[in-house]
Design a protein around this motif. Structure first.
Motif, PDB file in Angstrom:
ATOM      1  N   ASP A  53       0.829  -1.212   0.000  1.00 39.89           N
ATOM      2  CA  ASP A  53       0.000   0.000   0.000  1.00 39.89           C
ATOM      3  C   ASP A  53       0.858   1.255   0.000  1.00 39.89           C
ATOM      4  O   ASP A  53       0.622   2.194  -0.760  1.00 39.89           O
ATOM      5  CB  ASP A  53      -0.954  -0.001   1.198  1.00 39.89           C
ATOM      6  N   GLU A  85      -9.858  -1.713  -5.432  1.00 47.25           N
ATOM      7  CA  GLU A  85      -9.281  -0.585  -4.669  1.00 47.25           C
ATOM      8  C   GLU A  85      -9.856   0.715  -5.243  1.00 47.25           C
ATOM      9  O   GLU A  85      -9.140   1.507  -5.866  1.00 47.25           O
ATOM     10  CB  GLU A  85      -7.760  -0.599  -4.810  1.00 47.25           C
ATOM     11  N   LYS A  88      -8.455   4.326  -4.208  1.00 41.94           N
ATOM     12  CA  LYS A  88      -7.161   4.674  -4.825  1.00 41.94           C
ATOM     13  C   LYS A  88      -7.343   4.986  -6.315  1.00 41.94           C
ATOM     14  O   LYS A  88      -6.746   5.923  -6.843  1.00 41.94           O
ATOM     15  CB  LYS A  88      -6.178   3.519  -4.660  1.00 41.94           C
TER      16      LYS A  88
END
Ligand SMILES: [Zn+2]
Length: 394
Positions: A53, A85, A88
């Motif tokens: 991450d 994700e 993000k």
């Protein structure tokens, strides 16, 4: 945490992007160069310590957005969205939209991706706004935006809006077949007709059903709905005319119309007409449901023996478990003692075989179930689910 193979690929992609960006920057300020390099090495450090991450964030910060590195950013964002994700991915695409250095086309590309992030996150209102902007701007991504808008309105059951948007799509862009656009729009009209019927608004229901058949002459759903509506209104001849279109529209859907067809003939008191119609269907489109239905007619007219003989004769030509179970039931009515016990056992066994089998399947994706869905839950295609045929089905 992502697996190492994927990360290695990402690292290569980002490194290439980074080098491109670094070369493109040429002789820009030394301090900025140094900051990016620091970010890059910080990311590498995270990666070597298996802190995925942290590494991802550091690489995103390090890779400057330029027309040359845009593809890398988009690829990274899409990859993250596919991996679930979404936050993000959204961050990457929003970051792109804030860059005035990109061309209008590139910004529109980023906007489309951001809309896709919102769709995946279930934020349909926000996605809708972005997509409508792309349509209004007549962007090169207009077709993609329209396709997503159809999906959104479909999910939100906003059928009139779905029709309006689908009308703007060219034939080639819609659905998986050339027939797809007309078929989907016909289903949207049927949904509107159902809503009108819930409000007992017969005039608008008829209008929507007429519209459905104008989009797709093969719309079985429109014929069934309209036939049912006319039956409820007591217009049995009109209902029959509509329901008898089904075999021509799609023979695999005949069994969906059978109950109502029989009810119409019954209300008209036309036993002979029903017999003729069912026999004609049997000649051209045999199915276990049809055989059982005809056997029922024979049973009332000539008794259990004649009905059982008819089913046995049909089973020799076209064996199905459903018809066999009905044959056993008819024999059970007239048997006792050991024979009755054995027949009961046989029936239970046959029923257990059928219990584990689905009744319907999608011709497009293979989804199976025991219910007729107009919109396949598996592949989201309209009108691709029909009854399963063969020994264990129809
Ligand atoms: Zn499907």
């Amino acid at each position: 945490m992502m697996d190492f193979g994927l990360f290695f690929l990402l690292l290569v992609a980002i490194a290439i992007g980074f080098l491109l960006g670094w070369r493109a920057r040429g002789k820009r300020a030394h301090s900025e160069n140094q900051r990016s390099s620091q970010g890059y090495f910080r990311g590498l450090n995270y990666l070597l310590n298996e802190q995925a991450d942290g590494a991802m964030d550091a690489f995103i910060d390090a890779l400057e957005v330029t027309p040359e590195t845009l593809e890398t950013h988009l690829a990274l964002g899409n990859l993250l969205r596919r991996k679930g994700e979404i936050t993000k991915a959204t961050k990457i695409h929003q970051n792109l939209l804030a860059r005035p250095s990109l061309t209008t086309l590139q910004l529109h590309g980023a906007q489309l991706e951001l809309a896709r992030d919102f769709i995946k996150a279930g934020l349909l209102d926000r996605a809708e706004g972005l997509l409508q902007e792309l349509v209004e701007a007549n962007s090169q991504y207009k077709s993609e935006a329209l396709e997503h808008l159809v999906e959104i309105y479909q999910d939100e059951r906003e059928w009139a809006k779905a029709i309006h948007v689908a009308n703007q799509l060219s034939h080639r862009r819609f659905g998986k077949s050339a027939h797809g656009r007309g078929r989907a729009r016909a289903h949207f009209c049927c949904e509107l007709a159902e809503q009108a019927l819930e409000k007992k608004d017969v005039i608008n229901a008829r209008r929507y059903l007429r519209q459905a058949l104008s989009y797709d002459k093969q719309s079985v759903r429109a014929s069934l709905l309209w036939g049912d509506m006319e039956y409820q209104l007591g217009n049995y001849r009109e209902a029959l005319k509509l329901l008898q279109k089904v075999p021509v529209q799609n023979p695999n859907m005949i069994i969906e119309s059978l109950d109502l067809v029989c009810d119409c003939y019954d209300k008209l008191g036309d036993k002979r007409g029903l017999h003729r119609y069912l026999q004609e269907l049997l000649t051209h489109y045999p199915s276990s449901t049809l055989v059982i239905r005809i056997a029922e007619e024979i049973r009332w007219a000539e008794g259990d023996h004649a009905a059982a003989d008819f089913i046995a004769q049909q089973l020799r030509q076209r064996p199905t478990i459903k018809a066999l179970i009905r044959l056993i039931e008819l024999h059970l009515l007239r048997s006792d003692g050991r024979a009755r016990e054995n027949l009961q056992l046989l029936k239970q066994l046959m029923e257990r075989v059928l219990e584990a089998k689905p009744d319907y399947s999608c011709g497009q994706c293979g989804f199976t179930g025991n219910q007729l869905h107009w919109l396949c839950p598996g592949c989201k295609s309209w009108g691709t689910i029909t009854a399963i045929t063969g020994v264990e089905g129809e």
